[in-house]
Design a protein around this motif. Structure first.
Motif, PDB file in Angstrom:
ATOM      1  N   CYS A  92       0.849  -1.187   0.000  1.00 53.40           N
ATOM      2  CA  CYS A  92       0.000   0.000   0.000  1.00 53.40           C
ATOM      3  C   CYS A  92       0.885   1.238   0.000  1.00 53.40           C
ATOM      4  O   CYS A  92       1.892   1.291   0.698  1.00 53.40           O
ATOM      5  CB  CYS A  92      -0.885  -0.010   1.240  1.00 53.40           C
ATOM      6  N   LEU A  93       0.485   2.210  -0.778  1.00 49.78           N
ATOM      7  CA  LEU A  93       1.185   3.482  -0.839  1.00 49.78           C
ATOM      8  C   LEU A  93       0.145   4.577  -0.654  1.00 49.78           C
ATOM      9  O   LEU A  93      -0.835   4.641  -1.394  1.00 49.78           O
ATOM     10  CB  LEU A  93       1.878   3.629  -2.198  1.00 49.78           C
ATOM     11  N   GLN A  94       0.344   5.407   0.345  1.00 49.94           N
ATOM     12  CA  GLN A  94      -0.590   6.499   0.605  1.00 49.94           C
ATOM     13  C   GLN A  94      -0.092   7.743  -0.127  1.00 49.94           C
ATOM     14  O   GLN A  94       1.037   8.174   0.087  1.00 49.94           O
ATOM     15  CB  GLN A  94      -0.689   6.780   2.100  1.00 49.94           C
ATOM     16  N   VAL A  95      -0.938   8.282  -1.006  1.00 52.74           N
ATOM     17  CA  VAL A  95      -0.570   9.465  -1.783  1.00 52.74           C
ATOM     18  C   VAL A  95      -1.650  10.523  -1.675  1.00 52.74           C
ATOM     19  O   VAL A  95      -2.824  10.218  -1.455  1.00 52.74           O
ATOM     20  CB  VAL A  95      -0.306   9.128  -3.268  1.00 52.74           C
ATOM     21  N   PHE A  96      -1.244  11.752  -1.835  1.00 50.21           N
ATOM     22  CA  PHE A  96      -2.174  12.875  -1.844  1.00 50.21           C
ATOM     23  C   PHE A  96      -2.786  13.038  -3.230  1.00 50.21           C
ATOM     24  O   PHE A  96      -3.932  13.417  -3.377  1.00 50.21           O
ATOM     25  CB  PHE A  96      -1.445  14.148  -1.421  1.00 50.21           C
ATOM     26  N   GLY A  97      -2.026  12.755  -4.249  1.00 51.39           N
ATOM     27  CA  GLY A  97      -2.493  12.846  -5.628  1.00 51.39           C
ATOM     28  C   GLY A  97      -1.546  12.114  -6.545  1.00 51.39           C
ATOM     29  O   GLY A  97      -0.375  11.922  -6.220  1.00 51.39           O
TER      30      GLY A  97
ATOM     31  N   ALA B 135       0.024  12.381 -23.083  1.00 48.74           N
ATOM     32  CA  ALA B 135      -1.117  12.879 -22.304  1.00 48.74           C
ATOM     33  C   ALA B 135      -0.840  12.635 -20.827  1.00 48.74           C
ATOM     34  O   ALA B 135      -0.198  11.644 -20.459  1.00 48.74           O
ATOM     35  CB  ALA B 135      -2.413  12.180 -22.717  1.00 48.74           C
ATOM     36  N   VAL B 136      -1.301  13.545 -19.983  1.00 51.44           N
ATOM     37  CA  VAL B 136      -1.150  13.409 -18.535  1.00 51.44           C
ATOM     38  C   VAL B 136      -2.538  13.442 -17.918  1.00 51.44           C
ATOM     39  O   VAL B 136      -3.344  14.329 -18.212  1.00 51.44           O
ATOM     40  CB  VAL B 136      -0.289  14.546 -17.944  1.00 51.44           C
ATOM     41  N   TRP B 137      -2.817  12.469 -17.073  1.00 50.19           N
ATOM     42  CA  TRP B 137      -4.065  12.408 -16.313  1.00 50.19           C
ATOM     43  C   TRP B 137      -3.719  12.543 -14.837  1.00 50.19           C
ATOM     44  O   TRP B 137      -2.693  12.023 -14.384  1.00 50.19           O
ATOM     45  CB  TRP B 137      -4.768  11.069 -16.533  1.00 50.19           C
ATOM     46  N   SER B 138      -4.571  13.234 -14.107  1.00 47.07           N
ATOM     47  CA  SER B 138      -4.409  13.359 -12.661  1.00 47.07           C
ATOM     48  C   SER B 138      -5.507  12.574 -11.963  1.00 47.07           C
ATOM     49  O   SER B 138      -6.655  12.559 -12.419  1.00 47.07           O
ATOM     50  CB  SER B 138      -4.498  14.825 -12.245  1.00 47.07           C
ATOM     51  N   VAL B 139      -5.157  11.928 -10.874  1.00 43.85           N
ATOM     52  CA  VAL B 139      -6.109  11.190 -10.047  1.00 43.85           C
ATOM     53  C   VAL B 139      -6.032  11.791  -8.654  1.00 43.85           C
ATOM     54  O   VAL B 139      -4.961  11.895  -8.066  1.00 43.85           O
ATOM     55  CB  VAL B 139      -5.772   9.684  -9.985  1.00 43.85           C
ATOM     56  N   ASP B 140      -7.191  12.209  -8.143  1.00 42.27           N
ATOM     57  CA  ASP B 140      -7.247  12.723  -6.778  1.00 42.27           C
ATOM     58  C   ASP B 140      -8.626  12.454  -6.210  1.00 42.27           C
ATOM     59  O   ASP B 140      -9.400  11.696  -6.782  1.00 42.27           O
ATOM     60  CB  ASP B 140      -6.861  14.202  -6.713  1.00 42.27           C
TER      61      ASP B 140
ATOM     62  N   PRO C  65      -8.232  14.652 -17.246  1.00 37.69           N
ATOM     63  CA  PRO C  65      -7.231  14.609 -18.322  1.00 37.69           C
ATOM     64  C   PRO C  65      -6.385  15.879 -18.403  1.00 37.69           C
ATOM     65  O   PRO C  65      -6.325  16.547 -19.429  1.00 37.69           O
ATOM     66  CB  PRO C  65      -8.086  14.424 -19.577  1.00 37.69           C
ATOM     67  N   GLU C  66      -5.726  16.198 -17.302  1.00 33.29           N
ATOM     68  CA  GLU C  66      -4.814  17.348 -17.247  1.00 33.29           C
ATOM     69  C   GLU C  66      -3.901  17.197 -16.036  1.00 33.29           C
ATOM     70  O   GLU C  66      -4.169  16.406 -15.138  1.00 33.29           O
ATOM     71  CB  GLU C  66      -5.576  18.667 -17.174  1.00 33.29           C
ATOM     72  N   ALA C  67      -2.844  17.980 -16.015  1.00 33.46           N
ATOM     73  CA  ALA C  67      -1.896  17.953 -14.906  1.00 33.46           C
ATOM     74  C   ALA C  67      -2.370  18.910 -13.825  1.00 33.46           C
ATOM     75  O   ALA C  67      -2.185  20.117 -13.932  1.00 33.46           O
ATOM     76  CB  ALA C  67      -0.504  18.330 -15.396  1.00 33.46           C
ATOM     77  N   LEU C  68      -3.018  18.387 -12.788  1.00 33.58           N
ATOM     78  CA  LEU C  68      -3.533  19.229 -11.707  1.00 33.58           C
ATOM     79  C   LEU C  68      -2.450  19.712 -10.759  1.00 33.58           C
ATOM     80  O   LEU C  68      -2.568  20.765 -10.166  1.00 33.58           O
ATOM     81  CB  LEU C  68      -4.588  18.468 -10.890  1.00 33.58           C
ATOM     82  N   PHE C  69      -1.416  18.945 -10.601  1.00 33.67           N
ATOM     83  CA  PHE C  69      -0.388  19.242  -9.612  1.00 33.67           C
ATOM     84  C   PHE C  69       0.799  19.923 -10.281  1.00 33.67           C
ATOM     85  O   PHE C  69       1.912  19.454 -10.242  1.00 33.67           O
ATOM     86  CB  PHE C  69       0.044  17.958  -8.894  1.00 33.67           C
TER      87      PHE C  69
END
Length: 148
Positions: free
Chosen positions: A42-47, A56-61, A75-79
């Protein structure tokens, strides 16, 4: 848009990744707690950000819906401001996450939000969960779903 429509839209965002090729993962990860048990990695991430082979860059949050948190893929770089992360959070490459062709995507809803997304990337599964991992004084780790 109804709550059900919102969850369906979030599911479609993740489903659109099926058939793409993951080149790399980066993300904002805290220094603790982590689970190192090889049976329950398990890896805990903020985003997260995933870079595909077409650049293409996708962001997951996570997003908040009243009292529960759910997952979303954008479908964008949020960070973009990677330098603003400090303290226990670091922007880093997440080489431990699988790369390759996204073969399958399955999304699961609970309490009106998208709480889990299962990706099959090549031969490796990746389960994304909206939640938080807490460590107790006795060094036990407790996972709470539907949290940020």
């Amino acid at each position: 848009m109804t709550e059900a429509d919102w969850v369906v839209e979030r599911s479609r965002e993740f489903a659109s990744l099926c058939g793409t090729y993951v080149e790399s993962w980066t993300g904002v990860a805290g220094s603790s707690p982590q689970i190192a048990d090889p049976r329950v990695r398990c890896l805990q991430v903020f985003g997260l950000q995933v870079r595909l082979d077409d650049d293409a860059v996708w962001s997951v949050d996570t997003y908040e819906d009243d009292t529960a948190f759910g997952l979303r893929a954008v479908p964008e770089a949020l960070f973009r401001d990677k330098g603003r992360w400090g303290g226990i959070y670091r922007w880093r490459t997440l080489a431990e996450l699988p790369i390759g062709q996204v073969e399958q995507v399955a999304a699961f809803a609970d309490e009106g939000v998208l709480v889990q997304v299962s990706l099959q990337i090549g031969e490796r599964p990746l389960l994304l969960i909206a939640g938080v991992l807490d460590e107790t004084g006795a060094k036990e780790r407790l996972f709470h779903t539907l949290d940020e």
